[in-house]
Design a protein around this motif. Sequence first.
Motif, mmCIF file in Angstrom:
data_model
loop_
_atom_site.group_PDB
_atom_site.id
_atom_site.type_symbol
_atom_site.label_atom_id
_atom_site.label_comp_id
_atom_site.label_asym_id
_atom_site.label_seq_id
_atom_site.Cartn_x
_atom_site.Cartn_y
_atom_site.Cartn_z
ATOM 1 N N ASN A 286 0.812 -1.216 0.000
ATOM 2 C CA ASN A 286 0.000 0.000 0.000
ATOM 3 C C ASN A 286 0.846 1.266 0.000
ATOM 4 O O ASN A 286 0.315 2.372 0.058
ATOM 5 C CB ASN A 286 -0.932 0.001 1.214
ATOM 6 C CG ASN A 286 -2.101 0.938 1.054
ATOM 7 O OD1 ASN A 286 -2.716 1.012 0.002
ATOM 8 N ND2 ASN A 286 -2.407 1.675 2.116
ATOM 9 N N GLY A 287 2.195 1.116 -0.033
ATOM 10 C CA GLY A 287 3.060 2.278 -0.157
ATOM 11 C C GLY A 287 3.780 2.709 1.095
ATOM 12 O O GLY A 287 4.563 3.667 1.066
ATOM 13 N N ALA A 288 3.533 2.043 2.206
ATOM 14 C CA ALA A 288 4.216 2.414 3.443
ATOM 15 C C ALA A 288 5.573 1.728 3.528
ATOM 16 O O ALA A 288 5.800 0.677 2.925
ATOM 17 C CB ALA A 288 3.362 2.022 4.647
ATOM 18 N N ARG A 289 6.466 2.333 4.269
ATOM 19 C CA ARG A 289 7.731 1.679 4.602
ATOM 20 C C ARG A 289 7.498 0.900 5.897
ATOM 21 O O ARG A 289 7.242 1.499 6.943
ATOM 22 C CB ARG A 289 8.857 2.685 4.766
ATOM 23 C CG ARG A 289 9.220 3.387 3.468
ATOM 24 C CD ARG A 289 10.457 4.230 3.589
ATOM 25 N NE ARG A 289 10.798 4.861 2.318
ATOM 26 C CZ ARG A 289 11.877 5.596 2.095
ATOM 27 N NH1 ARG A 289 12.743 5.796 3.095
ATOM 28 N NH2 ARG A 289 12.107 6.121 0.918
ATOM 29 N N ALA A 290 7.586 -0.424 5.798
ATOM 30 C CA ALA A 290 7.172 -1.269 6.910
ATOM 31 C C ALA A 290 8.253 -2.293 7.245
ATOM 32 O O ALA A 290 9.040 -2.686 6.395
ATOM 33 C CB ALA A 290 5.861 -1.975 6.571
#
Length: 368
Positions: A286-290
């Motif tokens: 979804n585009g987050a840095r995780a």
Amino acid sequence: MTPEASRATRINDFVVKFANVNGSGSASANRLFARSILRMGVPVASRNIFPSNIQGLPTWYEVRVSEAGHIGRRGGVDLMVAMNPQTWDQDVAEIDEGGYLFYDSTRPMPRSKFRQDVEVLGLPLTAIANERYGDPRQRQLFKNIIYVGALTELLGIDTAAVEKLIAEQFKGKDKLIAPNVEALRLGRDRARAEIGQIGLRIRRADAVGDRIFLEGNNAAGLGAVYGGATVCAWYPITPSTSLAEAFDKHCRRYRVDPVTGKNRFAVVQAEDELASIGMVIGASWNGARAFTATAGPGISLMQEFIGLAYFAEIPAVIFDVQRGGPSTGMPTRTQQSDILNCAYASHGDTKHVLLLPEDPHECFEFGA
């Protein structure tokens, strides 16, 4: 100590080792001691030598004081703080000739338990704590602060610096500040009256520079904040738990919107390791840095999801804080036991990038 034995005399360059019992509350007191020296402008390098598995087993904490900034273990001990009767003989044997042995002298020890070439510094810590405190748990916890107070006198550490650290440590829990300061002064005053200062000294310096006092997990968590991570999904597992906790702590300081007060990060404690890596992949999709933090058993459980991330080309960061042995292993022992498992994790032709930090500085850099 025999008259002909040479007494160690050093300024800002010696090793102090604490021999404690796990679960006694000594860890925070020992860190307080190390941080107080840093506050006096003198670099220190501290480490747990052999943390125990369960409450009641031995644990050691070593502090190398080095104005020159050396961080590696020097070898030998100049001052042993012996608080564990179970490891007494081993601890006494480790002291360098001319060094010092500080211990709880509440119960008399036979002369055969001491060395002639070591200066013995006894203070009745248990008796002091029992005289002042009625609650058994308070007696144990404050005894640790009492011996820190005694060490401030023996080594010439500025008591005001330690008191300031106590105030910072218990910020928000103000009712705990005064009792800890009282215990600190109690130890200092008794050591001043019964022992006095020794040949090892802390002298104010300006050698710390931009160094900060933190361990590898804390540094990695801070690095993740600087690297732009906004999602941490994890399942508690020793010895990686403090990394996720550090990320949460740093985010609450740096990732809260100053206008709305809303968090600009998410820390999710999943139901297990499989769920945590699944959440990381979903957040990254979804585009987050995780990222997630785990240990060897967690890596074993994550194999299928790691393969999904690899072949779907979804970036995912895993901090594997390794522990010893197969299966559940030995949670508080460290070992490089997962390297091959991580390098080729999952099924099929996968090859993953591995970053192996050698110190807290690299933990921060690689985390970022």
